[in-house]
Design a protein around this motif. Structure first.
Motif, mmCIF file in Angstrom:
data_model
loop_
_atom_site.group_PDB
_atom_site.id
_atom_site.type_symbol
_atom_site.label_atom_id
_atom_site.label_comp_id
_atom_site.label_asym_id
_atom_site.label_seq_id
_atom_site.Cartn_x
_atom_site.Cartn_y
_atom_site.Cartn_z
ATOM 1 N N ALA A 142 -29.941 -15.587 2.148
ATOM 2 C CA ALA A 142 -31.232 -16.152 1.753
ATOM 3 C C ALA A 142 -31.031 -17.522 1.108
ATOM 4 N N ALA A 143 -32.109 -18.290 1.043
ATOM 5 C CA ALA A 143 -32.057 -19.574 0.339
ATOM 6 C C ALA A 143 -31.741 -19.337 -1.140
ATOM 7 N N GLN A 144 -30.923 -20.198 -1.700
ATOM 8 C CA GLN A 144 -30.626 -20.106 -3.128
ATOM 9 C C GLN A 144 -31.344 -21.254 -3.841
ATOM 10 N N ASN A 145 -32.539 -20.940 -4.340
ATOM 11 C CA ASN A 145 -33.328 -21.924 -5.077
ATOM 12 C C ASN A 145 -33.156 -21.785 -6.584
ATOM 13 N N MET A 146 -32.494 -20.688 -7.011
ATOM 14 C CA MET A 146 -32.260 -20.480 -8.441
ATOM 15 C C MET A 146 -30.907 -21.087 -8.819
ATOM 16 N N ALA A 147 -30.836 -22.407 -8.749
ATOM 17 C CA ALA A 147 -29.604 -23.145 -8.993
ATOM 18 C C ALA A 147 -29.652 -23.819 -10.362
ATOM 19 N N PHE A 148 -28.484 -24.213 -10.855
ATOM 20 C CA PHE A 148 -28.392 -24.954 -12.111
ATOM 21 C C PHE A 148 -28.594 -26.431 -11.770
ATOM 22 N N LEU A 149 -29.860 -26.882 -11.854
ATOM 23 C CA LEU A 149 -30.236 -28.215 -11.391
ATOM 24 C C LEU A 149 -30.043 -29.293 -12.450
ATOM 25 N N ALA A 150 -29.791 -28.910 -13.692
ATOM 26 C CA ALA A 150 -29.686 -29.888 -14.779
ATOM 27 C C ALA A 150 -28.615 -30.928 -14.474
ATOM 28 N N ASP A 151 -28.975 -32.207 -14.648
ATOM 29 C CA ASP A 151 -28.052 -33.334 -14.469
ATOM 30 C C ASP A 151 -27.406 -33.344 -13.087
ATOM 31 N N ASN A 152 -28.096 -32.792 -12.090
ATOM 32 C CA ASN A 152 -27.595 -32.742 -10.712
ATOM 33 C C ASN A 152 -26.278 -31.975 -10.589
ATOM 34 N N THR A 153 -26.083 -30.989 -11.468
ATOM 35 C CA THR A 153 -24.869 -30.177 -11.382
ATOM 36 C C THR A 153 -24.845 -29.399 -10.078
ATOM 37 N N GLU A 154 -25.973 -28.832 -9.690
ATOM 38 C CA GLU A 154 -26.100 -28.126 -8.420
ATOM 39 C C GLU A 154 -27.373 -28.590 -7.715
ATOM 40 N N LYS A 178 -30.333 -27.069 -4.605
ATOM 41 C CA LYS A 178 -30.794 -25.879 -3.893
ATOM 42 C C LYS A 178 -30.140 -25.820 -2.511
ATOM 43 N N THR A 179 -30.007 -24.587 -1.992
ATOM 44 C CA THR A 179 -29.327 -24.389 -0.713
ATOM 45 C C THR A 179 -30.224 -23.604 0.236
ATOM 46 N N PRO A 180 -30.502 -24.142 1.444
ATOM 47 C CA PRO A 180 -31.321 -23.406 2.417
ATOM 48 C C PRO A 180 -30.620 -22.133 2.893
ATOM 49 N N GLY A 181 -31.414 -21.167 3.366
ATOM 50 C CA GLY A 181 -30.854 -19.944 3.914
ATOM 51 C C GLY A 181 -30.361 -20.143 5.333
ATOM 52 N N TYR A 182 -29.612 -19.177 5.842
ATOM 53 C CA TYR A 182 -29.084 -19.272 7.208
ATOM 54 C C TYR A 182 -28.688 -17.873 7.677
ATOM 55 N N THR A 183 -28.542 -17.748 8.995
ATOM 56 C CA THR A 183 -28.149 -16.492 9.620
ATOM 57 C C THR A 183 -26.979 -16.741 10.555
ATOM 58 N N LEU A 184 -25.954 -15.911 10.453
ATOM 59 C CA LEU A 184 -24.764 -16.036 11.281
ATOM 60 C C LEU A 184 -24.583 -14.773 12.116
ATOM 61 N N PHE A 185 -24.067 -14.954 13.334
ATOM 62 C CA PHE A 185 -23.749 -13.828 14.213
ATOM 63 C C PHE A 185 -22.258 -13.843 14.539
ATOM 64 N N ASP A 186 -21.703 -12.652 14.737
ATOM 65 C CA ASP A 186 -20.302 -12.554 15.174
ATOM 66 C C ASP A 186 -20.175 -11.415 16.174
ATOM 67 N N ALA A 187 -19.068 -11.407 16.895
ATOM 68 C CA ALA A 187 -18.831 -10.371 17.906
ATOM 69 C C ALA A 187 -17.330 -10.157 18.049
ATOM 70 N N GLY A 188 -16.958 -9.016 18.621
ATOM 71 C CA GLY A 188 -15.545 -8.743 18.809
ATOM 72 C C GLY A 188 -15.306 -7.622 19.790
ATOM 73 N N ILE A 189 -14.099 -7.616 20.363
ATOM 74 C CA ILE A 189 -13.652 -6.561 21.263
ATOM 75 C C ILE A 189 -12.164 -6.366 21.029
ATOM 76 N N GLY A 190 -11.709 -5.113 21.092
ATOM 77 C CA GLY A 190 -10.294 -4.848 20.872
ATOM 78 C C GLY A 190 -9.883 -3.517 21.439
ATOM 79 N N THR A 191 -8.573 -3.343 21.610
ATOM 80 C CA THR A 191 -8.057 -2.101 22.164
ATOM 81 C C THR A 191 -6.560 -1.999 21.922
ATOM 82 N N ASP A 192 -6.053 -0.750 21.986
ATOM 83 C CA ASP A 192 -4.615 -0.508 22.066
ATOM 84 C C ASP A 192 -4.240 -0.356 23.530
ATOM 85 N N ILE A 193 -3.112 -0.917 23.912
ATOM 86 C CA ILE A 193 -2.584 -0.737 25.262
ATOM 87 C C ILE A 193 -1.383 0.191 25.158
#
Length: 821
Positions: free
Chosen positions: A725-737, A739-754
């Motif tokens: 989710a977006a992180q809008n609860m940041a420590f904004l004083a004196d530009n220390t932090e 705000k950060t927009p949210g994002y969604t990531l996808f991953d995939a995988g396949i594996g086996t023993d031979i």
């Protein structure tokens, strides 16, 4: 009692232990079909002894002491068996295992007096197994934990990561290797964990104050990196692993050999990995993010009826580039420093961005570790002793025209000790008395830049831990008192006539005083009380209250200078008080053959919480420190009262009758509130704490084919989604932090023993894709987000973005030199 009588009693107990040995035999069967089960792994965690069931399902383990201890039996596709065995009265057992696709229980050794079922331990914790580590992609072992509920990672690019537990990190999270504390300059922003990722077989994470067992630096929790168990009796085995990743061209290889012959255990592992600059679709390849790492680990030990004694040695050597984010103002291409004056920065060429050659501006990090783990059986008691020695050498090269002269040179030596006495069980009460601590000395005199002074510290702490099982209730509580003596020495600098750079001097005439003498003794009480109520075999509730303690680190007390790897001037405060906290946890857990779920919540109140804040000048702009013609923003550590609260929930489903399908979901959230203190006025810009991870969900759909297809065994497919989710609860004083927009990531995988026709595994292969849709994103837990010399550039973007799509190819080839019959 006289000394002679004490020596006599100890000798008598050891004589009893050495003559009271046993061999345990048995057979492993399927509970439903009564067929024998070969290949099951039996392990006594407290004795470091193991065996594997043979083709007829039988097993035998020799040279075991006649004590009561925990046995763990594991086999893929079956529910793990955890059973307490009294070896003084049991010589043969029959173990019946139930088929299950949900791992409902684990044995843990972290933060407890002895090996314990995780479901019976009141302390909130999570165990990460070998399968999880093998079937996920990461550039270092800490990154591999990023999907675990309640755990996050603070990163400075690939291969530089620090663990965060429920919103707290740095010296509040203690990292262990095989139960021995890892000391590697954790106070630094870009100082990662100096451990070979191929060496780690599983990870145990305590999510809350663990100061009771481990003292200062465990206020937020513990990450215990555990190597593979010792080899089964009568075997010599090994493996070769290779990995290639497309995004940064990482290629890695590791070879291991381990054996157990006539109770002598031994092992050896050597690893190498190398990468060029990582890339994303906004930045292209990010300059100065490559690395070259070499690792070596060896151990030898003896497992006997009187206990065990193991000796371990490791070397970590890493050439690590650190970016500064400098760009050309027109093209937004990365530039590089080529002179000390740094008045002209040329654009980095494409060939340089793709090169594996380490840039002159880099870090050389070396870590050497030697430690011994010992346990002696004294009748019905045990005595455990861990002694360790480490040396962490960190050189940060920041002089492009003098690439062999380090700017920052830190040489830290640490000796650790941990002594525990396990008293005989008395009417079901188990008690442990312990004493642990360390001596540490850090030298800084060989560099040209001085961020911290030379210092030494000595830790001394006794503790008591008590546990009791009362029918369906498990109780655990204890207390500890820490004493840390801290001393740093004054430091004067002057110009070195040979190089023109600053150097440490003893002649104070005409010299600049960089640091003052400082002496202080920090003291603190820690304790915890926890309860587990086992409502049934499948349902239980846990509750725990813990008080933690942490002494300020060297940077927080005494820092004064520009750290080459961080890009800003850091200021400490020698008036700081120790941090103390009180955390309450409660959780509910349910496990069945087809569903596993849990929900946990916590509240953590911290007094004298230390955080880093950017300073501003009188005109409202950044306060700047000018050095050698360069300007650096200034940060200063502050103290306040803080509250962190939140929780985690997860549900794993194997829908009946589709037991081969696995749907795993989790969510975690933490809120960090600045409660004020030290005269600071709270407003909308400073009411939150910095570096607090946002709400995070993880979902994974996984199919494990129940039947083999030709030579392919244990074939699986998986696809996953992580939402931040977006992180809008940041420590904004004196530009220390920001705000950060949210994002969604996808991953995939396949594996086996031979495998061969005789079901002998020839190799294991896996292909995994992270950031499948190649999203350009910035994590609020990435320090690279703030690396930009032109943050206002007309593009609407600032800083460095995280890694784009990455495809990882893994191959593991096991081999056996000697097998049990």
């Amino acid at each position: 009692m006289s000394i002679k009588k004490i020596i006599y009693l100890v000798a008598l107990c050891m004589s009893y232990a050495m003559h009271s040995q046993t061999t345990i035999t048995g057979i492993i069967k399927d509970k439903e079909t009564q067929e024998v089960l070969p290949g099951a792994i039996l392990y006594f965690p407290d004795l470091k002894s193991s065996s594997v069931s043979k083709t007829d399902g039988s097993f035998e383990i020799h040279n075991l002491p006649s004590i009561k201890t925990l046995l763990q039996v594991r086999l893929l596709g079956y529910q793990t068996i955890i059973r307490t065995i009294d070896l003084s009265s049991t010589s043969s057992i029959i173990i019946e295992m139930e088929q299950s696709h949900i791992e409902a229980n684990e044995v843990v050794v972290t933060g407890v007096s002895k090996a314990t079922e995780i479901k019976r331990n009141p302390v909130p914790m999570v165990s990460i197994d070998q399968q999880y580590l093998e079937q996920n992609t990461a550039t270092n072992v800490i990154d591999a934990m990023a999907k675990v509920p309640g755990v996050n990672v603070l990163s400075t690019g690939p291969n530089v990561s620090k663990p965060y537990i429920r919103g707290l990190g740095y010296n509040r999270v203690l990292t262990l290797f095989d139960g021995v504390r890892q000391e590697s300059q954790q106070w630094g922003d870009e100082h990662g964990i100096e451990v070979d990722q191929f060496l780690i077989n599983r990870i145990e994470v305590i999510k809350g104050p663990a100061s009771l067992i481990y003292g200062s630096d465990a206020l937020a929790g513990v990450v215990n990196l555990l190597p593979e168990n010792t080899a089964p009796e009568g075997t010599i085995k090994g493996s070769v692993q290779v990995n290639y990743q497309t995004n940064n061209g990482l290629y890695a290889a590791s070879g291991a050999l381990a054996g157990n012959i006539k109770s002598v255990v031994f092992g050896l592992r050597a690893s190498y990995k190398e990468a060029t600059n990582f890339q994303n679709k906004y930045d292209g390849r990010v300059h100065n993010t490559g690395f070259k790492e070499n690792d070596l680990n060896a151990y030898i030990g003896l497992n006997r009826k009187w206990g065990y004694s193991h000796l371990n040695f490791s070397i970590y050597d890493n050439l690590q580039e650190i970016p500064d984010g400098s760009r050309d103002s027109l093209t937004r291409k990365f530039t590089k420093q080529i002179t000390e004056e740094d008045t002209i920065r040329p654009i980095v060429s494409d060939s340089e961005l793709s090169s594996y050659t380490i840039d002159p501006i880099h870090q050389h990090v070396q870590h050497y570790r030697l430690f011994s783990t010992n346990q002696f059986i004294l009748g019905e008691s045990k005595l455990a002793l861990k002694l360790g020695y480490q040396q962490s050498i960190r050189r940060e090269f920041a002089h492009p025209e003098n690439p062999d002269i380090p700017g920052l040179y830190l040489d830290m030596k640490t000796a650790t000790y941990d002594l525990k006495f396990y008293a005989p069980e008395l009417k079901g009460w188990e008690s442990t008395i312990g004493l642990n601590g360390m001596y540490q000395k850090n030298n800084v005199d060989k560099g040209t830049e001085f961020v911290i002074p030379e210092y030494s510290l000595l830790d001394f702490a006794p503790f008591l831990y008590i546990k009791k099982e009362i029918k369906k209730i498990d109780l655990a509580f204890g207390a500890r008192y820490d004493i840390r003596s801290f001393h740093n020495t004054e430091l004067y600098t002057n110009t070195n006539p040979a190089t023109g750079f600053d150097m440490k001097v003893t002649d104070t005439i005409g010299a600049i005083k960089q640091f003052n003498n400082y002496d202080h003794t920090f003291k603190g009480f820690s304790g915890s009380v926890g309860i587990t109520y086992n409502i049934s075999e499948r349902l239980l509730i846990k509750g725990n209250i813990a008080k933690g303690f942490r002494a300020p680190n060297i940077s927080e007390i005494s820092a004064k200078g520009v750290h080459p790897g961080s890009g800003f001037q850091q200021l400490g405060d020698d008036n700081f008080k120790p941090e103390t906290n009180l955390q309450e946890d409660i959780g509910i857990f349910f496990d069945s053959h087809h569903v596993s779920l849990s929900a946990e919540v916590f509240n953590n109140m911290i007094d004298h919480y230390i955080f880093n804040q950017k300073l501003q000048n009188l005109n409202g702009g950044d306060s700047l420190y000018i050095e050698a013609g360069n300007s650096y923003p200034v940060y200063k550590f502050r103290q306040t009262k803080a509250q962190l609260f939140g929780g985690e929930a997860r549900i794993d489903i194997h829908p009946h009758p589709l037991d081969w399908l696995h749907f795993e979901n989790s969510v975690s959230m933490v809120y960090g509130i600045n409660k004020g203190g030290n005269g600071a006025e709270l407003n909308d810009s400073n009411k939150y704490l910095p570096f607090i991870p946002p709400l995070h969900t993880n979902s994974e759909l996984r199919a494990e084919l129940p039947k083999k297809i030709s030579c392919f065994h244990h074939l699986y497919f998986k696809i996953g989604m992580q939402y931040y989710a977006a992180q809008n609860m940041a420590f904004l004083a004196d530009n220390t932090e920001t705000k950060t927009p949210g994002y969604t990531l996808f991953d995939a995988g396949i594996g086996t023993d031979i495998c061969t026709k005789k079901e002998i595994t020839l190799c294991t292969i896996g292909i995994f894709v992270t950031n499948l849709s190649d999203v350009a994103y910035q994590s609020n837990m990435s320090r690279l987000k703030y690396f930009d010399n032109y943050p206002n550039n007309g593009t609407g973007r600032s800083g460095i973005y995280s890694m784009g799509r990455n495809i990882s190819f893994k191959l593991t080839i096991p081999f056996n030199i000697k097998s049990s019959k």
